[in-house]
Design an enzyme around this catalytic site. Structure first.
Site, PDB file in Angstrom:
ATOM      1  N   GLU A  55       0.833  -1.198   0.000  1.00  0.00           N
ATOM      2  CA  GLU A  55       0.000   0.000   0.000  1.00  0.00           C
ATOM      3  C   GLU A  55       0.872   1.254   0.000  1.00  0.00           C
ATOM      4  OE1 GLU A  55      -4.087  -0.299   1.876  1.00  0.00           O
ATOM      5  OE2 GLU A  55      -3.147   1.164   3.207  1.00  0.00           O
TER       6      GLU A  55
ATOM      7  N   HIS B 157       7.773 -26.559   2.664  1.00  0.00           N
ATOM      8  CA  HIS B 157       6.998 -27.615   2.015  1.00  0.00           C
ATOM      9  C   HIS B 157       5.871 -27.031   1.166  1.00  0.00           C
ATOM     10  CE1 HIS B 157       9.105 -30.569   4.522  1.00  0.00           C
ATOM     11  NE2 HIS B 157       9.026 -29.643   5.460  1.00  0.00           N
TER      12      HIS B 157
ATOM     13  N   LYS C 167     -12.883   1.800  -3.487  1.00  0.00           N
ATOM     14  CA  LYS C 167     -13.989   2.036  -2.552  1.00  0.00           C
ATOM     15  C   LYS C 167     -15.110   2.819  -3.229  1.00  0.00           C
ATOM     16  CE  LYS C 167     -11.329   2.275   1.781  1.00  0.00           C
ATOM     17  NZ  LYS C 167     -10.915   3.203   2.862  1.00  0.00           N
TER      18      LYS C 167
END
Length: 521
Positions: free
Chosen positions: A327, A358, A486
């Site tokens: 950000e 793994h 937004k």
């Protein structure tokens, strides 16, 4: 900025030095900072790179930018405000904000003491999103091995399955609800607050709003919501969401772990603040990490950064760092609005070790691209299984060494020929097992995972990101991409809520199709 970065003399010299620097880890390079040890041995190194870095810092006016950060100058220039999170954790905050910071800090601690004495709530439901969520969630998870004072659950996603899962683990009559939102208009915490209020009401709580506190920069909005003034905790518009952990947003940490833990967290961060401010270039851990990251991303072409804490308690560190780095540094424009001209912030990803080995370490070792890695480990555990901790440390060190040293075709072929008589098959097998090596990494060693060391670790990453923002000439304190998304979401919500509205010209064809389709579900 006087020079376009890619063609500026200091950048050209830095790029050339980074390309020719040694990546074999021959020179031990460990920096001590606020109780942490940061090993940069496996990063590009040379005297010419150090000198070029110093010139680049001077060209980008780094000293002035750092002073502006600490002095409350307009570090966030696109929004014309400071980014004064260092003041929030200082023992003696700068005079301009000292009274406000110390008063609010004491309000939080007094509230926690009162609840501890009254035994009124033994459950906490925390409703936030982004910086108001990841910081408290990560710290509480990392330090809960010392015991939690309260059953605390976090819900952030507007997907109500998340809040339903959280409240399912709480007693509504014994639950304090924290609504954490800088603007107190953010969709997710307010939507989840509505769910929480209904949950309290359905459980027979006579006055649900008395169970709610707010942490916000918009005090009036919290009061309009109905929350009592003595239960509204304030921070300021100059506190960025991803840096808000150090403000009253830290309330759930104190409720879960105690005021002492929150104080130690701030103290560790403040110690790193002083290190970043005072340490010379070659002994400055955040600055050296920033320069290594700059070389890896913008010169050597590594598009991602893997963070692998070899401590399962740091399971939420990666998403916290993702928000901080991506950000802050996912930007395209320099200070004067011109394109930066070089690749900026990396994609950040990872998971704790040894699970990571793994899952994705195969890619790190042998993919044609690879990625720099931040290894994080504690000297001492908080359990009694000493050999298990030795195994954990051994795996961390071994993976880092393997990424650095690699293994050549010739060495592998010689090993295979000891048991494979067919030369052609041996040669094919050897090529499958080559490890290129020379892959950069940092090793960050904490004495143990306590609040002080964790605070120092978080501030280390914060200052690294700030320094990279200065070096790239970008603003690490705004997030216009988030704001744009937004805005579009609000428009789509209105259409989903009122599908009969004629808005056919407002969306791209795919979005229009799915609005129409899903509004009929």
């Amino acid at each position: 900025m006087a020079n376009y970065l890619p063609s500026s003399p200091a950048w050209l010299a830095f790029s050339q030095a980074a390309k020719s620097a040694s990546r074999g880890g021959e020179r031990l390079r460990i920096i001590e900072a606020a109780g942490l040890r940061v090993d940069l041995t496996a990063q590009p190194q040379s005297d010419s790179l150090d000198n070029a870095a110093q010139d680049l810092l001077a060209q980008q006016n780094f000293d002035a930018a750092r002073a502006q950060l600490y002095d409350g100058g307009e570090a966030n220039w696109t929004e014309r405000r400071p980014a004064w999170h260092t003041a929030l954790r200082a023992d003696n905050p700068p005079p301009a904000v000292a009274q406000d910071i110390l008063a609010e800090r004491e309000r939080v601690r007094r509230f926690v003491r009162e609840l501890d004495q009254s035994l009124a709530y033994d459950c906490v439901l925390h409703l936030g999103i982004g910086g108001s969520d990841w910081g408290p969630r990560m710290v509480t998870r990392a330090l809960r091995h010392g015991g939690l004072r309260r059953n605390i659950q976090f819900a952030s996603n507007v997907d109500s399955h998340a809040v339903a899962d959280a409240i399912g683990q709480l007693d509504p009559r014994r639950t304090l609800v924290i609504v954490a939102s800088k603007s107190f208009t953010t969709t997710e915490p307010l939507a989840n607050a509505e769910v929480a209020m209904n949950w309290l009401r359905d459980a027979g709580v006579a006055d649900p709003i008395k169970h709610v506190v707010a942490v916000t920069a918009n005090v009036d909005a919290a009061l309009d919501f109905g929350i009592s003034p003595d239960r509204v905790f304030r921070f300021w518009d100059w506190v960025g969401g991803r840096y808000s952990l150090w403000s009253a947003i830290g309330l759930p940490i104190a409720l879960a772990l105690g005021n002492e833990a929150l104080d130690q967290l701030l103290a560790g961060a403040a110690a790193m603040d002083q290190h970043f401010l005072q340490a010379p270039l070659r002994k400055n851990a955040p600055l050296q990490m920033a320069l290594a990251g700059l070389a890896n991303r913008s010169v050597l072409g590594y598009a991602t950064l893997a963070i692998t804490p070899y401590d399962s308690r740091l399971m939420h560190l990666v998403p916290w760092a993702q928000q901080l780095e991506m950000e802050s540094l996912g930007k395209v424009a320099s200070r004067d609005g011109t394109p930066v001209g070089v690749p900026t912030g990396p994609v950040v990803w990872g998971m704790p070790g040894t699970d990571c080995q793994h899952t994705f370490f195969q890619w790190l070792h042998q993919d044609t691209t690879g990625a720099p890695v931040d290894f994080i480990v504690c000297e001492r555990p908080d359990h009694a299984y000493a050999r298990h901790h030795n195994m954990l440390i051994a795996n961390c060190l071994a993976q880092r060494s393997a990424l650095l040293r690699g293994k050549s075709y010739e060495d592998i072929l010689q090993e295979i020929r000891e048991h494979e008589p067919d030369l052609q098959r041996a040669e094919v097998l050897a090529r499958h097992r080559v490890h290129p090596g020379g892959r950069p990494s940092n090793l960050i060693v904490l004495p143990r995972l306590d609040a002080y060391s964790l605070g120092a670790l978080l501030a280390l990453y914060e200052h690294k990101v700030f320094a990279q923002g200065v070096l790239w000439g970008i603003n690490p304190f705004d997030q216009w991409g988030v704001e744009f998304g937004k805005l579009l979401a609000k428009r789509i919500i209105r259409e989903l809520d009122a599908p009969s509205a004629d808005t056919s010209g407002d969306q791209d064809p795919s979005t229009r199709y799915w609005i129409d389709s899903l509004s009929r579900r």
